[in-house]
Design a protein around this motif. Sequence first.
Motif, PDB file in Angstrom:
ATOM      1  N   VAL A  96       0.868  -1.171   0.000  1.00  0.00           N
ATOM      2  CA  VAL A  96       0.000   0.000   0.000  1.00  0.00           C
ATOM      3  C   VAL A  96       0.911   1.230   0.000  1.00  0.00           C
ATOM      4  O   VAL A  96       1.897   1.256   0.745  1.00  0.00           O
ATOM      5  CB  VAL A  96      -0.902  -0.002   1.258  1.00  0.00           C
ATOM      6  N   GLU A 121       1.642   6.895   2.223  1.00  0.00           N
ATOM      7  CA  GLU A 121       0.720   7.912   2.752  1.00  0.00           C
ATOM      8  C   GLU A 121      -0.673   7.312   2.942  1.00  0.00           C
ATOM      9  O   GLU A 121      -1.375   7.641   3.894  1.00  0.00           O
ATOM     10  CB  GLU A 121       0.636   9.125   1.815  1.00  0.00           C
ATOM     11  N   GLU A 122      -1.043   6.440   2.021  1.00  0.00           N
ATOM     12  CA  GLU A 122      -2.360   5.818   2.104  1.00  0.00           C
ATOM     13  C   GLU A 122      -2.442   4.915   3.346  1.00  0.00           C
ATOM     14  O   GLU A 122      -3.441   4.919   4.065  1.00  0.00           O
ATOM     15  CB  GLU A 122      -2.566   4.991   0.833  1.00  0.00           C
ATOM     16  N   ALA A 174      -3.004   6.909   6.351  1.00  0.00           N
ATOM     17  CA  ALA A 174      -4.327   7.529   6.456  1.00  0.00           C
ATOM     18  C   ALA A 174      -5.279   6.612   7.219  1.00  0.00           C
ATOM     19  O   ALA A 174      -6.209   7.067   7.865  1.00  0.00           O
ATOM     20  CB  ALA A 174      -4.868   7.842   5.064  1.00  0.00           C
ATOM     21  N   SER A 175      -5.045   5.302   7.195  1.00  0.00           N
ATOM     22  CA  SER A 175      -5.969   4.386   7.869  1.00  0.00           C
ATOM     23  C   SER A 175      -5.416   3.770   9.150  1.00  0.00           C
ATOM     24  O   SER A 175      -6.177   3.240   9.946  1.00  0.00           O
ATOM     25  CB  SER A 175      -6.356   3.225   6.943  1.00  0.00           C
ATOM     26  N   ASN A 216      -5.621  -4.558   4.842  1.00  0.00           N
ATOM     27  CA  ASN A 216      -6.648  -4.041   3.924  1.00  0.00           C
ATOM     28  C   ASN A 216      -7.407  -5.162   3.241  1.00  0.00           C
ATOM     29  O   ASN A 216      -8.582  -5.023   2.907  1.00  0.00           O
ATOM     30  CB  ASN A 216      -6.010  -3.166   2.838  1.00  0.00           C
TER      31      ASN A 216
END
Length: 503
Positions: free
Chosen positions: A7, A10-11, A14-15, A263
């Motif tokens: 992933v 930054e993504e 974010a989670s 994810n």
Amino acid sequence: MSVIDLVPYEEALASYDPVMGLEVHVELGTKTKMFCGCSTALGAEPNTQTCPTCLGLPGSLPVVNAIGVESAIRIGLALNCEIAEWCRFARKNYFYPDMPKNFQTSQYDEPIAFNGYLDVELEDGEVFRVEIERAHMEEDTGKSSHIGGATGRIHGAEYSLLDYNRAGIPLIEIVTKPIEGAGERAPEVARAYVAELRELIRALGVSEARMDMGQMRCDVNLSLMPKGATRFGTRSETKNVNSLRSVERAARFEVQRHAAVLNEGGTIVQETRHFHEDNGSTTSGRIKEEAEDYRYFPEPDLVPVAPSREWVEELRGELPELPRLRRQRLQSEWGISAVEMRSALNAGAIDLILATIDAGAPADQARKWWLGELARRSNEDGVELAELPITPAQVARVSALVAEGKLTDKLARQVIEGVLAGEGEPDEVVAGRGLAVVSDDSALGDAIDAALAAQPDVADKIRSGKFAAAGALVGAVMKATRGQADAARVKELIFEKLGVTPE
Ligand code: ADP
Ligand code: MG
Ligand code: ZN
């Protein structure tokens, strides 16, 4: 090895919130091993520095190295830890060929130092406090070499060689509490922590802490929590990461890998992982043992360690100035910014600059040479600044020759080049290459006359007040003297000869 789609960093951030735990092993620089009198010197023939104790032969008995204990206490104190009044060694039982005793003498639930912290400075100057769980004493294992395979790992090897010279060398393991709240800066915090710890270990003089030589190595534990969660996720433990850059990359990679697994609804297995320098990835190692698997029990052959409070206070009183405070002091003494101080630190130049100042150079000159010309050379040659074949005293001498007007900056760079090339001391290079500045007015006079005669139009411009035009004449004189003229003096002489006085 299955390839996973990482992933984007930054993504992932974010989670999820990353949680890290750093375990750093430091090999102490004691002369003898932790539990016997064998030498710890590097480079000896394999298995020449062993005895019945570090080979684990029946009937042999260990004795604790007092310097090892003292070093552990000093490290603990420098890390703001409490020092145990009484603690024991423990046997960590497992079989591995590089550990002939079938257990590692370590400490388990009674570490010599615990509950501390280390403040680390990030690149932008922000200070992040890393809390220390414990620092404990243990011993290193022997060294296995797997021969005949392509990778140097045991898989695919034809046979393995064992060298027990390293078995029993004192180690201090320093373990952080879970590091939370670093967010996207977690990898940077990991790197900064290991860097600061390395400075600290060196300042204490307990180890050279060379990561490239395995004297200091870091296990990076990392897990992710979905944002807003309160329970930690399952961690992976990337073992034996051996450079600052790799510590940062390993943490970053694991963030991206964990996020990819989570994810997709997968679960992270608690396992050790290997870091790969070439592409910055990690791959699965072994499934993590639980503490029960090691059947820890107190070491019956060693007496407990009970450092008196007087001794601990004496050691506290003798601690050297700690690196971060020292840097702050030098920064103000040298009159530089925090950013400039960081670049000196990152270049490994602080002690070299200090030694150059001690050898008589002004601080700004010492900084200029080490962070300029010499840093450029060390980058080019791919070696540490300290490994360049030039000493602070030689740099100070070059700087003095410039200050005395005997060298221009340009000539000084040539002198440095000569010293690095093994042409001798700065003065010898000056003599050998004929580099002294020509500031003798009569010697310059001829060259100036020739330049004026060759460029009469320029001379006219200067006479009419266009003083900047003198540059062309200075250039010609420099060329004629092969760069050895003092440019400022040449300019003065030109104006004198033309009878003009610029402002
Ligand atoms: P082990 O010997 O099993 O590796 P340690 O307690 O010596 O266990 O070290 C574990 C390290 O990982 C410590 O620094 C600890 O703070 C940290 N840690 C523990 N749990 C987690 C977690 N869930 N995520 C990230 N780090 C963790
Ligand atoms: Mg561990
Ligand atoms: Zn021995």
